[in-house]
Design an enzyme around this catalytic site. Structure first.
Site, PDB file in Angstrom:
ATOM      1  N   CYS A   2       0.844  -1.193   0.000  1.00 14.59           N
ATOM      2  CA  CYS A   2       0.000   0.000   0.000  1.00 14.59           C
ATOM      3  C   CYS A   2       0.880   1.244   0.000  1.00 14.59           C
ATOM      4  O   CYS A   2       2.071   1.182   0.243  1.00 14.59           O
ATOM      5  CB  CYS A   2      -0.907   0.006   1.228  1.00 14.59           C
ATOM      6  SG  CYS A   2      -1.904  -1.500   1.410  1.00 14.59           S
ATOM      7  N   ARG A  27       1.282   1.453  -6.040  1.00 11.20           N
ATOM      8  CA  ARG A  27       1.475   0.578  -4.885  1.00 11.20           C
ATOM      9  C   ARG A  27       0.186  -0.088  -4.438  1.00 11.20           C
ATOM     10  O   ARG A  27       0.203  -0.977  -3.574  1.00 11.20           O
ATOM     11  CB  ARG A  27       2.068   1.369  -3.720  1.00 11.20           C
ATOM     12  CG  ARG A  27       3.416   1.987  -4.002  1.00 11.20           C
ATOM     13  CD  ARG A  27       3.943   2.701  -2.776  1.00 11.20           C
ATOM     14  NE  ARG A  27       4.252   1.752  -1.725  1.00 11.20           N
ATOM     15  CZ  ARG A  27       5.452   1.208  -1.532  1.00 11.20           C
ATOM     16  NH1 ARG A  27       6.444   1.519  -2.331  1.00 11.20           N
ATOM     17  NH2 ARG A  27       5.670   0.365  -0.545  1.00 11.20           N
ATOM     18  N   TRP A  73      -3.774  -1.786  -1.406  1.00 13.18           N
ATOM     19  CA  TRP A  73      -3.777  -3.076  -2.084  1.00 13.18           C
ATOM     20  C   TRP A  73      -4.233  -4.083  -1.045  1.00 13.18           C
ATOM     21  O   TRP A  73      -3.558  -4.315  -0.038  1.00 13.18           O
ATOM     22  CB  TRP A  73      -2.381  -3.416  -2.603  1.00 13.18           C
ATOM     23  CG  TRP A  73      -2.328  -4.648  -3.454  1.00 13.18           C
ATOM     24  CD1 TRP A  73      -2.558  -4.742  -4.784  1.00 13.18           C
ATOM     25  CD2 TRP A  73      -2.011  -5.975  -3.010  1.00 13.18           C
ATOM     26  NE1 TRP A  73      -2.411  -6.046  -5.210  1.00 13.18           N
ATOM     27  CE2 TRP A  73      -2.070  -6.823  -4.145  1.00 13.18           C
ATOM     28  CE3 TRP A  73      -1.684  -6.532  -1.773  1.00 13.18           C
ATOM     29  CZ2 TRP A  73      -1.815  -8.195  -4.064  1.00 13.18           C
ATOM     30  CZ3 TRP A  73      -1.432  -7.894  -1.693  1.00 13.18           C
ATOM     31  CH2 TRP A  73      -1.494  -8.705  -2.839  1.00 13.18           C
ATOM     32  N   ASN A  99       0.701  -0.012   6.066  1.00 13.87           N
ATOM     33  CA  ASN A  99       1.163  -0.896   5.006  1.00 13.87           C
ATOM     34  C   ASN A  99       1.846  -2.083   5.667  1.00 13.87           C
ATOM     35  O   ASN A  99       2.727  -1.900   6.499  1.00 13.87           O
ATOM     36  CB  ASN A  99       2.147  -0.160   4.089  1.00 13.87           C
ATOM     37  CG  ASN A  99       2.733  -1.059   3.015  1.00 13.87           C
ATOM     38  OD1 ASN A  99       2.117  -2.045   2.622  1.00 13.87           O
ATOM     39  ND2 ASN A  99       3.920  -0.716   2.550  1.00 13.87           N
ATOM     40  N   GLY A 100       1.424  -3.291   5.321  1.00 14.99           N
ATOM     41  CA  GLY A 100       2.004  -4.478   5.927  1.00 14.99           C
ATOM     42  C   GLY A 100       0.931  -5.463   6.337  1.00 14.99           C
ATOM     43  O   GLY A 100      -0.235  -5.344   5.936  1.00 14.99           O
ATOM     44  N   GLU A 489      10.005 -14.208 -19.249  1.00 17.21           N
ATOM     45  CA  GLU A 489       9.668 -12.811 -18.993  1.00 17.21           C
ATOM     46  C   GLU A 489       8.591 -12.323 -19.954  1.00 17.21           C
ATOM     47  O   GLU A 489       7.679 -11.588 -19.556  1.00 17.21           O
ATOM     48  CB  GLU A 489      10.929 -11.949 -19.118  1.00 17.21           C
ATOM     49  CG  GLU A 489      10.715 -10.446 -18.970  1.00 17.21           C
ATOM     50  CD  GLU A 489      10.213 -10.025 -17.599  1.00 17.21           C
ATOM     51  OE1 GLU A 489       9.826  -8.852 -17.456  1.00 17.21           O
ATOM     52  OE2 GLU A 489      10.200 -10.871 -16.669  1.00 17.21           O
ATOM     53  N   LYS A 493       4.910 -10.853 -18.843  1.00 12.65           N
ATOM     54  CA  LYS A 493       4.396  -9.543 -19.235  1.00 12.65           C
ATOM     55  C   LYS A 493       2.977  -9.661 -19.775  1.00 12.65           C
ATOM     56  O   LYS A 493       2.097  -8.872 -19.434  1.00 12.65           O
ATOM     57  CB  LYS A 493       5.299  -8.904 -20.306  1.00 12.65           C
ATOM     58  CG  LYS A 493       6.630  -8.416 -19.813  1.00 12.65           C
ATOM     59  CD  LYS A 493       6.557  -7.136 -19.030  1.00 12.65           C
ATOM     60  CE  LYS A 493       6.616  -7.293 -17.542  1.00 12.65           C
ATOM     61  NZ  LYS A 493       7.466  -8.162 -16.861  1.00 12.65           N
ATOM     62  N   GLU A 496       0.551 -10.510 -16.930  1.00 12.96           N
ATOM     63  CA  GLU A 496       0.371  -9.421 -15.975  1.00 12.96           C
ATOM     64  C   GLU A 496      -0.600  -8.359 -16.468  1.00 12.96           C
ATOM     65  O   GLU A 496      -1.447  -7.887 -15.701  1.00 12.96           O
ATOM     66  CB  GLU A 496       1.721  -8.748 -15.690  1.00 12.96           C
ATOM     67  CG  GLU A 496       2.642  -9.519 -14.792  1.00 12.96           C
ATOM     68  CD  GLU A 496       3.953  -8.780 -14.591  1.00 12.96           C
ATOM     69  OE1 GLU A 496       4.424  -8.726 -13.440  1.00 12.96           O
ATOM     70  OE2 GLU A 496       4.513  -8.267 -15.584  1.00 12.96           O
ATOM     71  N   HIS A 512       7.725 -32.754 -25.227  1.00 12.74           N
ATOM     72  CA  HIS A 512       7.635 -33.545 -24.003  1.00 12.74           C
ATOM     73  C   HIS A 512       6.388 -33.166 -23.197  1.00 12.74           C
ATOM     74  O   HIS A 512       6.398 -33.249 -21.969  1.00 12.74           O
ATOM     75  CB  HIS A 512       8.903 -33.357 -23.167  1.00 12.74           C
ATOM     76  CG  HIS A 512      10.140 -33.826 -23.856  1.00 12.74           C
ATOM     77  ND1 HIS A 512      10.427 -35.153 -24.055  1.00 12.74           N
ATOM     78  CD2 HIS A 512      11.153 -33.129 -24.433  1.00 12.74           C
ATOM     79  CE1 HIS A 512      11.570 -35.266 -24.712  1.00 12.74           C
ATOM     80  NE2 HIS A 512      12.030 -34.050 -24.956  1.00 12.74           N
ATOM     81  N   LYS A 611       3.142  -2.634  -7.529  1.00 14.20           N
ATOM     82  CA  LYS A 611       4.522  -2.522  -7.997  1.00 14.20           C
ATOM     83  C   LYS A 611       5.519  -3.129  -7.013  1.00 14.20           C
ATOM     84  O   LYS A 611       6.372  -3.911  -7.389  1.00 14.20           O
ATOM     85  CB  LYS A 611       4.856  -1.057  -8.244  1.00 14.20           C
ATOM     86  CG  LYS A 611       6.255  -0.811  -8.780  1.00 14.20           C
ATOM     87  CD  LYS A 611       6.416  -1.376 -10.174  1.00 14.20           C
ATOM     88  CE  LYS A 611       7.770  -1.083 -10.751  1.00 14.20           C
ATOM     89  NZ  LYS A 611       7.966  -1.753 -12.045  1.00 14.20           N
TER      90      LYS A 611
END
Length: 616
Positions: A2, A27, A73, A99-100, A489, A493, A496, A512, A611
Site C-alpha cells: 500500500c 502501490r 492493495w 502498510n504491511g 519474462e 508480461k 500481468e 515432451h 509494484k
C-alpha cells in the site's frame, strides 16, 4: 504494497495528499482515503481508484494543514469503503494508515472485543488502531505527544508481522507519528513543512531531502522538525538526510499514453546510465564502485547464488547462463520466497546476490537477512537508492534506471540483465577470459543502447502484429539457452497486463508435453536468433506449424528464411549471443503492451497486482 503519505505544514493538506496518492497509486489501487486533523479528525475514504476519492472530496471537502492518506492493495478484507484506510480507534480520536500485515490480528481483535471494542471493518489495520487507542487510554501520563508515543510503542511490541504506519490524534494536533518494521517509510524534510511517505515519488515535487527510516524506528514529525525513537532502544536515533538525484518529471508520462510505454522507450537511456563510468576499455573489463570486495576476494568466489522474485528472477536466470559461460563459475537461481525458508548448504566461497528493483521486496529482503545471518557474503542489485535492501546489503550495484512507475517491469529487467552481463565480464576477466574476448563484450555493451533504439523503431510493425492476435486467448513463448528466461519474462508480461493465458518453455521441451496444447487458437512466439541453436528452433517451429498453430518469430535482421515459415516475423539486430537477451526482450514488451491496450486493459495498474511487494 500500500501507499502512505502524511503532511504537516502550513498549506492545505487535502490537495497535497490526493496529489501524492496519485503518484503512489502503483502501490495499490483497490481503495484510498485521507484523514485531516483540524480540531477534530475528518476522514474521507472510498473504494476504487484515486479519482473516486477526489470526487468524494469535491462534494464533501475537508480542511486542515495536517493529515494522513493511503492507497490500498487489499490483504485482509475485500476492497470496500469500510475496509479502506484510514481506520479510527474505539474513541474516534485517533486515525491510522498502515502498510504491511499484522499476523496475530485475530487474537488481538478477540482480546479487544472482550474489553468492549467494536470493529467496523475486517482489516488487520483497524485492530492496530484500536490497540494503540487502548494503550493510550490506559496510560496515566498527561495527554500529549509522549503519551501517544508510549502507546504506539506498547502496541507495536504486541504485534507480530510487518508495518509501516502513520497516525494522528486529536489530543496531539501538531504531530504525525510514524513507525516501520518490514515496510518502507521515510521522512521528507521541507521548509516549515514535513512529509511522511512510503516512497519518494509522492513527495519529490515538494522536497528532495529525505530520511530513510530503519526497522523499529518510531518517528515524531512536526512542522519544524522530527525526532526518531526506537522500539529496541531508549536512545534517540540519528539518521542521515539523503538527496534524491532524479527530477520530478522523470516520474511523469509526458507524451506517452501509459507509463509502461514510456518506460519501454526509456530503455536505451537506462542502459546508458547503467554502463556509464563502469566500462574500463584499457583493461577490457568493468568496474563497480560499491561491491566492497577486493579482486582477491572476487577471485576466491567459486559459486554464486542469485535470489530474486518475478522479473528479477528471470533476469537472474539470464545471469546464470551468462556468468557460467563467461566466468565458468557455477550459479544457482533461487526464488527469494523459497530461499528464506530453506537451509541449503552454502560454503565460505559462495557469493549471494539479491536482486530487487524497489529494494523493498519483502521476500528478497528476508532472503538477504537470512544470508547475512548465516555469515555469507551478501550483495545486492537494486534501483532505488536508500532502499532497505540497498542499506542492509554488504555491497552492491545500483541499476540507475530511474523511477519505474508501471507495475510491469520493463527497463528494470533489461538494466538487471545488462548489469549481470557486466558481472560476468568482470568475473571472467579475473579468471580465464582473454583481453580480446573481454574487448568484444565491452564493445557490444557500449553499442547496446543504440541497437535498442533500432528495435524500438519496429513499434508500429509490432502493433500491427498485436492487432492480428489480440483476440487469441492462449500464448506459448519459446526460446533456448539464455533466451529461455527471456521467454519466461515475455509470458509474464502478457499475463500481468492482459490477463491472458501464457506459458513459456525451452523450445526443445514442447514435444515432451506442451505440444498437446497446440491448435489453431494458440499462438507460439519463438525467440530464434541466428545462433548455435538456430536450426533446432526452426525444427521446433515447424512442429508447431504442422499442427496448425499460429507462430510469431523474433529473429536476426536479414533472416528471410523464417519469413517463409512463421506467420509473422519481428527483426532485431545481430549481436553476440550474450547480448541477445536484452534486444529480444523489447519486442515481447511491445507486443504484450499493444495486445493489452487493444483489449481495454489498464496496463499501468493491472488487476490484483502492485509494484512493490512489501508483504509476504
Amino acid at each position: 504494497m500500500c501507499g502512505i503519505l502524511g503532511y504537516i505544514g502550513n498549506r492545505e493538506a487535502s490537495p497535497l495528499l490526493v496529489e501524492g496518492l496519485r503518484r503512489l497509486e502503483y502501490r495499490g489501487y483497490d481503495s484510498s482515503g485521507i484523514s485531516v486533523l483540524n480540531g477534530k479528525i475528518h476522514t474521507r475514504k472510498k473504494k476504487g481508484r484515486i479519482d473516486a476519492l477526489a470526487e468524494l472530496l469535491k462534494s464533501d471537502p475537508v480542511q486542515g494543514t495536517i493529515g494522513i492518506s493511503h492507497t490500498r492493495w487489499a490483504t485482509h478484507g475485500e476492497p470496500s469503503d469500510a475496509n479502506s484506510h484510514p481506520h479510527a480507534d474505539q474513541s474516534g480520536h485517533l486515525s491510522l494508515v498502515h502498510n504491511g500485515v499484522i499476523e496475530n490480528y485475530i487474537s488481538l481483535r478477540e482480546q479487544l472485543e472482550k474489553k468492549g471494542n467494536n470493529f467496523k471493518s475486517s482489516t488487520d489495520t483497524e485492530v492496530l488502531s484500536h490497540l494503540i487507542g487502548y494503550f493510550y487510554n490506559l496510560s496515566t501520563d498527561p495527554s500529549g505527544v509522549e503519551r501517544l508515543v508510549g502507546a504506539v510503542k506498547s502496541a507495536l511490541l504486541e504485534v507480530v508481522g510487518t508495518y509501516g504506519i502513520a497516525l494522528v490524534h486529536e489530543d496531539c494536533p501538531g504531530v504525525i507519528i510514524g513507525a516501520r518494521r518490514g515496510s518502507p517509510l521515510l521522512v521528507g524534510v521541507g521548509d516549515g513543512e514535513n512529509f511522511l511517505a512510503s516512497d519518494v515519488s509522492a513527495i519529490i515535487r515538494h522536497t528532495s531531502s529525505v530520511v530513510y527510516l530503519n526497522d523499529y524506528d518510531l518517528v515524531t514529525v512536526k512542522r519544524d522538525g522530527y525526532s526518531i525513537d526506537s522500539l529496541t532502544s531508549s536512545e534517540k536515533q540519528e539518521r542521515m538526510i539523503s538527496k534524491i538525484d532524479w527530477k520530478p518529471d522523470a516520474a511523469e508520462k509526458g507524451e506517452f499514453a501509459h507509463y509502461m510505454l514510456k518506460e519501454i522507450f526509456e530503455q536505451p537511456e537506462s542502459l546508458e546510465n547503467a554502463l556509464r563510468g563502469r566500462l574500463i576499455h584499457e583493461d577490457a573489463t568493468v568496474r563497480f564502485g560499491g561491491l566492497n570486495l577486493t579482486m582477491g576476494e572476487l577471485r576466491s568466489v567459486d559459486r554464486i547464488i542469485f535470489s530474486a522474485c518475478g522479473s528479477a528472477w528471470h533476469a537472474a536466470m539470464v545471469g546464470e547462463y551468462l556468468i557460467e559461460s563467461l566466468a565458468r563459475i557455477p550459479v544457482e537461481v533461487e526464488y527469494a520466497s523459497e530461499f528464506r525458508y530453506r537451509n541449503p548448504p552454502i560454503d565460505k566461497n559462495t557469493l549471494v546476490f539479491v536482486i530487487s528493483q524497489s529494494g523493498e521486496t519483502a521476500d528478497t529482503l528476508a532472503a538477504l537477512r537470512e544470508s547475512k545471518r548465516k555469515g555469507h557474503r551478501s550483495l545486492a542489485v537494486v534501483n532505488v537508492v536508500g532502499s532497505t535492501i540497498a542499506r542492509e546489503a554488504e555491497g552492491g550495484i545500483y541499476m540507475r534506471a530511474g523511477p519505474e512507475v508501471g507495475v510491469a517491469a520493463t527497463k528494470s529487467f533489461t538494466s538487471q540483465v545488462t548489469i549481470l552481463t557486466m558481472v560476468g565480464l568482470l568475473m571472467g576477466r579475473i579468471r580465464h577470459l582473454s583481453f580480446s574476448e573481454g574487448k568484444k563484450i565491452l564493445d557490444g555493451l557500449q553499442a547496446l543502447p543504440e541497437l535498442m533504439r533500432r528495435v524500438l523503431e519496429s513499434n508500429d510493425h509490432i502493433k500491427d502484429i498485436a492487432k492480428k492476435y489480440q483476440s487469441f486467448e492462449s500464448f506459448m513463448f519459446l526460446g533456448r539457452q539464455m533466451n529461455f528466461p527471456v521467454a519466461l519474462e515475455g509470458a509474464l508480461k502478457l499475463k500481468e497486463i492482459s490477463y491472458l493465458h501464457a506459458q513459456a518453455f525451452p523450445s526443445g521441451e514442447i514435444k515432451h508435453g506442451p505440444i498437446a496444447l497446440i491448435d489453431k487458437e494458440t499462438v507460439s512466439i519463438f525467440l530464434a536468433p541466428q545462433d548455435d541453436v538456430y536450426e533446432k528452433n526452426l525444427s521446433n517451429l515447424q512442429e508447431i506449424k504442422a499442427r496448425g498453430g499460429q507462430t510469431i518469430a523474433v529473429t536476426t535482421t536479414g533472416d528471410t528464411h523464417l519469413e517463409k515459415l512463421a506467420d509473422d516475423v519481428i527483426y532485431v539486430p545481430k549481436v553476440e549471443p550474450w547480448l541477445q537477451p536484452v534486444l529480444n526482450t523489447i519486442p515481447l514488451q511491445l507486443l504484450s503492451y499493444h495486445i493489452a491496450v487493444m483489449r481495454g486493459c489498464d496496463v499501468d495498474k493491472p488487476r490484483n497486482l502492485a509494484k512493490s511487494v512489501t508483504v509476504e
